[in-house]
Motif scaffolding. Structure first.
Motif, PDB file in Angstrom:
ATOM      1  N   ASN A 250       0.824  -1.210   0.000  1.00 34.09           N
ATOM      2  CA  ASN A 250       0.000   0.000   0.000  1.00 34.09           C
ATOM      3  C   ASN A 250       0.859   1.261   0.000  1.00 34.09           C
ATOM      4  N   ARG A 251       1.970   1.197   0.721  1.00 31.52           N
ATOM      5  CA  ARG A 251       2.875   2.346   0.735  1.00 31.52           C
ATOM      6  C   ARG A 251       3.494   2.579  -0.636  1.00 31.52           C
ATOM      7  N   GLU A 252       3.835   1.506  -1.328  1.00 34.44           N
ATOM      8  CA  GLU A 252       4.406   1.643  -2.672  1.00 34.44           C
ATOM      9  C   GLU A 252       3.382   2.229  -3.633  1.00 34.44           C
ATOM     10  N   PHE A 253       2.132   1.804  -3.516  1.00 39.12           N
ATOM     11  CA  PHE A 253       1.079   2.377  -4.366  1.00 39.12           C
ATOM     12  C   PHE A 253       0.875   3.858  -4.050  1.00 39.12           C
ATOM     13  N   ARG A 254       0.933   4.203  -2.767  1.00 38.90           N
ATOM     14  CA  ARG A 254       0.813   5.616  -2.391  1.00 38.90           C
ATOM     15  C   ARG A 254       1.909   6.447  -3.041  1.00 38.90           C
ATOM     16  N   ASP A 255       3.146   5.962  -2.959  1.00 40.76           N
ATOM     17  CA  ASP A 255       4.267   6.692  -3.570  1.00 40.76           C
ATOM     18  C   ASP A 255       4.114   6.788  -5.076  1.00 40.76           C
ATOM     19  N   GLN A 256       3.639   5.709  -5.705  1.00 44.26           N
ATOM     20  CA  GLN A 256       3.460   5.735  -7.155  1.00 44.26           C
ATOM     21  C   GLN A 256       2.423   6.775  -7.571  1.00 44.26           C
ATOM     22  N   VAL A 257       1.342   6.893  -6.812  1.00 43.81           N
ATOM     23  CA  VAL A 257       0.302   7.871  -7.146  1.00 43.81           C
ATOM     24  C   VAL A 257       0.856   9.286  -7.063  1.00 43.81           C
ATOM     25  N   ARG A 275      10.309  11.095  -5.939  1.00 46.66           N
ATOM     26  CA  ARG A 275      10.598   9.735  -5.483  1.00 46.66           C
ATOM     27  C   ARG A 275      11.747   9.725  -4.482  1.00 46.66           C
ATOM     28  N   ILE A 276      12.776  10.532  -4.697  1.00 44.43           N
ATOM     29  CA  ILE A 276      13.897  10.620  -3.760  1.00 44.43           C
ATOM     30  C   ILE A 276      13.422  11.139  -2.405  1.00 44.43           C
ATOM     31  N   LEU A 277      12.584  12.161  -2.426  1.00 44.10           N
ATOM     32  CA  LEU A 277      12.066  12.712  -1.170  1.00 44.10           C
ATOM     33  C   LEU A 277      11.206  11.703  -0.420  1.00 44.10           C
ATOM     34  N   LEU A 278      10.384  10.959  -1.156  1.00 39.85           N
ATOM     35  CA  LEU A 278       9.533   9.951  -0.504  1.00 39.85           C
ATOM     36  C   LEU A 278      10.369   8.808   0.064  1.00 39.85           C
ATOM     37  N   ASN A 279      11.441   8.419  -0.636  1.00 39.75           N
ATOM     38  CA  ASN A 279      12.314   7.367  -0.113  1.00 39.75           C
ATOM     39  C   ASN A 279      12.984   7.800   1.186  1.00 39.75           C
ATOM     40  N   LEU A 280      13.420   9.059   1.244  1.00 36.94           N
ATOM     41  CA  LEU A 280      14.003   9.571   2.490  1.00 36.94           C
ATOM     42  C   LEU A 280      12.970   9.583   3.609  1.00 36.94           C
ATOM     43  N   ASN A 282      10.371   7.566   3.875  1.00 39.13           N
ATOM     44  CA  ASN A 282      10.041   6.191   4.249  1.00 39.13           C
ATOM     45  C   ASN A 282      11.095   5.567   5.161  1.00 39.13           C
ATOM     46  N   GLU A 283      12.306   6.061   5.105  1.00 37.15           N
ATOM     47  CA  GLU A 283      13.353   5.519   5.967  1.00 37.15           C
ATOM     48  C   GLU A 283      13.155   5.909   7.432  1.00 37.15           C
ATOM     49  N   HIS A 284      12.362   6.938   7.707  1.00 41.10           N
ATOM     50  CA  HIS A 284      12.148   7.394   9.088  1.00 41.10           C
ATOM     51  C   HIS A 284      10.751   7.034   9.577  1.00 41.10           C
ATOM     52  N   ASP A 285       9.734   7.654   9.039  1.00 40.73           N
ATOM     53  CA  ASP A 285       8.351   7.378   9.459  1.00 40.73           C
ATOM     54  C   ASP A 285       7.469   7.435   8.212  1.00 40.73           C
ATOM     55  N   PRO A 286       7.245   6.289   7.554  1.00 34.17           N
ATOM     56  CA  PRO A 286       6.571   6.324   6.248  1.00 34.17           C
ATOM     57  C   PRO A 286       5.119   6.769   6.296  1.00 34.17           C
ATOM     58  N   TRP A 287       4.417   6.578   7.423  1.00 30.08           N
ATOM     59  CA  TRP A 287       2.997   6.908   7.480  1.00 30.08           C
ATOM     60  C   TRP A 287       2.712   8.164   8.277  1.00 30.08           C
ATOM     61  N   ALA A 288       3.723   8.994   8.476  1.00 34.25           N
ATOM     62  CA  ALA A 288       3.502  10.267   9.162  1.00 34.25           C
ATOM     63  C   ALA A 288       2.756  11.231   8.239  1.00 34.25           C
ATOM     64  N   THR A 290       3.193  14.342   7.942  1.00 33.73           N
ATOM     65  CA  THR A 290       4.205  15.246   7.401  1.00 33.73           C
ATOM     66  C   THR A 290       5.575  14.634   7.650  1.00 33.73           C
ATOM     67  N   SER A 291       6.436  14.679   6.655  1.00 32.53           N
ATOM     68  CA  SER A 291       7.759  14.076   6.781  1.00 32.53           C
ATOM     69  C   SER A 291       8.645  14.899   7.712  1.00 32.53           C
ATOM     70  N   TYR A 292       9.764  14.308   8.092  1.00 32.99           N
ATOM     71  CA  TYR A 292      10.732  15.056   8.889  1.00 32.99           C
ATOM     72  C   TYR A 292      11.420  16.104   8.001  1.00 32.99           C
ATOM     73  N   GLU A 293      12.159  17.001   8.611  1.00 37.32           N
ATOM     74  CA  GLU A 293      12.822  18.075   7.868  1.00 37.32           C
ATOM     75  C   GLU A 293      14.060  17.515   7.162  1.00 37.32           C
ATOM     76  N   MET A 294      13.960  17.369   5.855  1.00 38.03           N
ATOM     77  CA  MET A 294      15.049  16.798   5.056  1.00 38.03           C
ATOM     78  C   MET A 294      15.991  17.902   4.606  1.00 38.03           C
ATOM     79  N   ARG A 295      17.271  17.719   4.863  1.00 38.37           N
ATOM     80  CA  ARG A 295      18.264  18.726   4.502  1.00 38.37           C
ATOM     81  C   ARG A 295      18.609  18.633   3.017  1.00 38.37           C
ATOM     82  N   TYR A 296      18.977  19.787   2.495  1.00 36.90           N
ATOM     83  CA  TYR A 296      19.326  19.864   1.073  1.00 36.90           C
ATOM     84  C   TYR A 296      20.533  18.982   0.741  1.00 36.90           C
ATOM     85  N   ASN A 297      21.480  18.887   1.692  1.00 36.82           N
ATOM     86  CA  ASN A 297      22.705  18.127   1.411  1.00 36.82           C
ATOM     87  C   ASN A 297      22.423  16.646   1.193  1.00 36.82           C
TER      88      ASN A 297
END
Length: 507
Positions: A250-257, A275-280, A282-288, A290-297
């Motif tokens: 279900n998570r993969e389908f969500r990302d695909q949509v 896709r890169i942002l969603l992969n980052l 998913n590594e922390h909390d995929p069903w949150a 709002t995602s965590y604050e991802m740094r540009y680096n």
């Protein structure tokens, strides 16, 4: 659980497991949270209730827990898991795209069994691959090529088992497979029969070692004895059972949509960045929400390791486009580390749901009704005279379309009365959109449509049962003719096949 979703669950269970399991599923829905004794006593009585309950437990469609008062085991039907069975063909297509034909076959075999050890899944998949190979050889006409291919293929069993094992490991590493909670623990390696055993789920995605030699011998033996099954030895590997991780699919389908939405609105490179942002995320909390604050680096490092040259060259511009896009797929929340970004998944899915609802209104009621719906949603609360001025549609037509949308529950009417007013002249009637309620209504309509499709399919199958059986027999006759060495001429073979197929039309 609504009436339409309950009906759909019953039809899906009937389609996959048969009438007995479907009857038990209906009873579990009607009397959710029941013990086995209660399920056997509640009318209507379902034959072979323990066996049917074991089937749906084995396929992870029922959860069980201990009742705190009676200390008995109660069973609860998992509606989301049952409805996920409808999406299983999409699971297979996705696995075939990501992992190839072998990965698709491994997923299909585990789905059929429900819960199974790794060696047994690989054995059944290898058995099917070997059957397909020899079935292909059987239709060849040159006997010499048959013996050559069969002799050459004797050494390919090792390769088949290795490839299937590799695909199983890849699916587990990507978390599409997970271990089933087991009663075999370090403290109690040999537990006895218990009403509700204590289950542990350590090393959820750790793949055990398997005995390749015994597995290859079992595949070879299955060619001589088609009904041969791999008997689980009393070792540690046979005690480890695996199941399909529906949450990961279900998570993969969500990302695909989300990625497809970005690709349609911008381009493929923007979809790659999403896709890169969603992969980052998913590594922390995929069903949150709002995602965590991802740094540009860290995002830039992922971009550099990718293969999209356009994204590498214009990644700053793509970040800005995603920020300024009206759906707000990405939001910038800080400047530390070159910039900090978040993905508001809840907002993104709300926008996608709104787009779907707007398409429904456009198809049913036209573009003017869609304009009214958008204005009401944008203004939150709108009075009728104000609405007529905003949508720029004649008053009579605006009133008709507005009340049509209200009658079909796409918009609602709220009465607002001043506290000091004693007359009705001081009462305001405001139109507004309750998006959660509209979304639930659309889902119910989808459940109803799917239930009607299943019902119609079953009806057509019963009405045309004789014709379908005849079609299957004719297909087998045509296949035998194609394999027969008597028809060397393709024209003669085509004439014979055409005569046989005409039998269905005539009768």
């Amino acid at each position: 659980m609504s009436a339409f979703s309950a009906r759909l669950c019953s039809l899906v269970l009937n389609e996959v497991f048969g009438e007995v399991v479907a009857s038990l599923g209906e009873k579990l829905h009607q009397w959710n949270g029941q013990t086995l004794q209660q399920l056997m006593q509640l009318p209507p009585r379902v034959p072979r209730t323990p066996e049917a309950l074991a089937v749906i437990i084995n396929h992870n469609l029922v959860t069980f827990k201990e009742c705190p008062k009676t200390k008995r085991v109660i069973y609860v039907l998992n509606e989301d898991r049952v409805l996920s069975l409808v999406k299983f063909p999409r699971y297979l297509v996705m696995c075939k795209t990501l992992f190839g034909d072998e990965g698709e076959l491994v997923v299909e075999e585990l789905f059929k069994i429900g819960q199974c050890s790794m060696s047994n899944v690989i054995f059944k998949a290898a058995k099917r691959l070997r059957y397909t190979f020899f079935h292909t050889i059987f239709w060849r006409k040159n006997l010499l090529s048959i013996f050559r291919l069969a002799r050459k293929d004797e050494s390919s069993i090792n390769d088949i088992v290795k490839v299937l094992k590799q695909k199983f490991v890849e699916l587990t590493d990507c978390q599409f497979f997970c271990r089933v909670p087991t009663p075999y623990t370090a403290k109690n390696p040999d537990p006895g029969m218990q009403t509700l055993p204590e289950l542990e789920n350590d090393h959820v995605f750790k793949v055990p070692d398997i005995n390749f030699k015994s597995l290859i011998d079992a595949v070879e033996k299955s060619e001589e004895e088609p009904d041969y099954e791999l008997i689980g030895n009393n070792n540690e590997e046979s005690k480890i059972l695996w199941q399909i991780n529906y949450e990961r699919f279900n998570r993969e389908f969500r990302d695909q949509v989300i990625v497809q939405a970005v690709t349609r609105r911008i381009d493929a490179s923007a979809g790659t960045l999403m896709r890169i942002l969603l992969n980052l995320m998913n590594e922390h909390d995929p069903w949150a929400p709002t995602s965590y604050e991802m740094r540009y680096n860290e995002i830039y490092n992922r971009i550099e390791t990718g293969q999209d040259r356009n994204l590498k060259e214009f990644h700053d511009q793509y970040f800005k486009v995603l920020e300024e896009e009206r759906s707000r797929f990405v939001s910038k929340v800080g400047d530390a580390g070159g910039g900090q970004y978040i993905v508001n998944v809840k907002h993104v899915y709300t926008e996608l749901a709104v787009a779907t609802i707007e398409n429904i209104i456009l198809e049913r009621y036209g573009s003017k009704a869609l304009r009214i719906f958008r204005v009401i949603r944008q203004k939150n609360h709108v009075e009728e005279p104000t609405l007529q001025n905003l949508v720029m549609i004649p008053a009579k037509e605006t009133k008709h379309l507005t009340y049509t949308l209200m009658e079909n529950n796409f918009i609602k009417l709220q009465e607002l009365r001043k506290s000091q007013a004693s007359t009705m002249g001081k009462t305001f009637f405001l139109f507004y959109v309750d998006m959660p309620q509209v979304a639930r209504m659309v889902m119910e309509q989808c459940y109803q449509a799917m239930s009607n499709a299943f019902t119609r399919k079953n009806h057509e199958s019963k009405c045309n049962l004789r014709l379908l059986e005849k079609h299957e027999r004719i297909e087998s006759i045509v296949a035998n003719l194609k394999s027969s060495p008597e028809f060397d001429s393709s024209e003669e073979l085509q004439l014979q096949c055409q005569e046989i197929q005409d039998m269905v039309i005539i009768t």
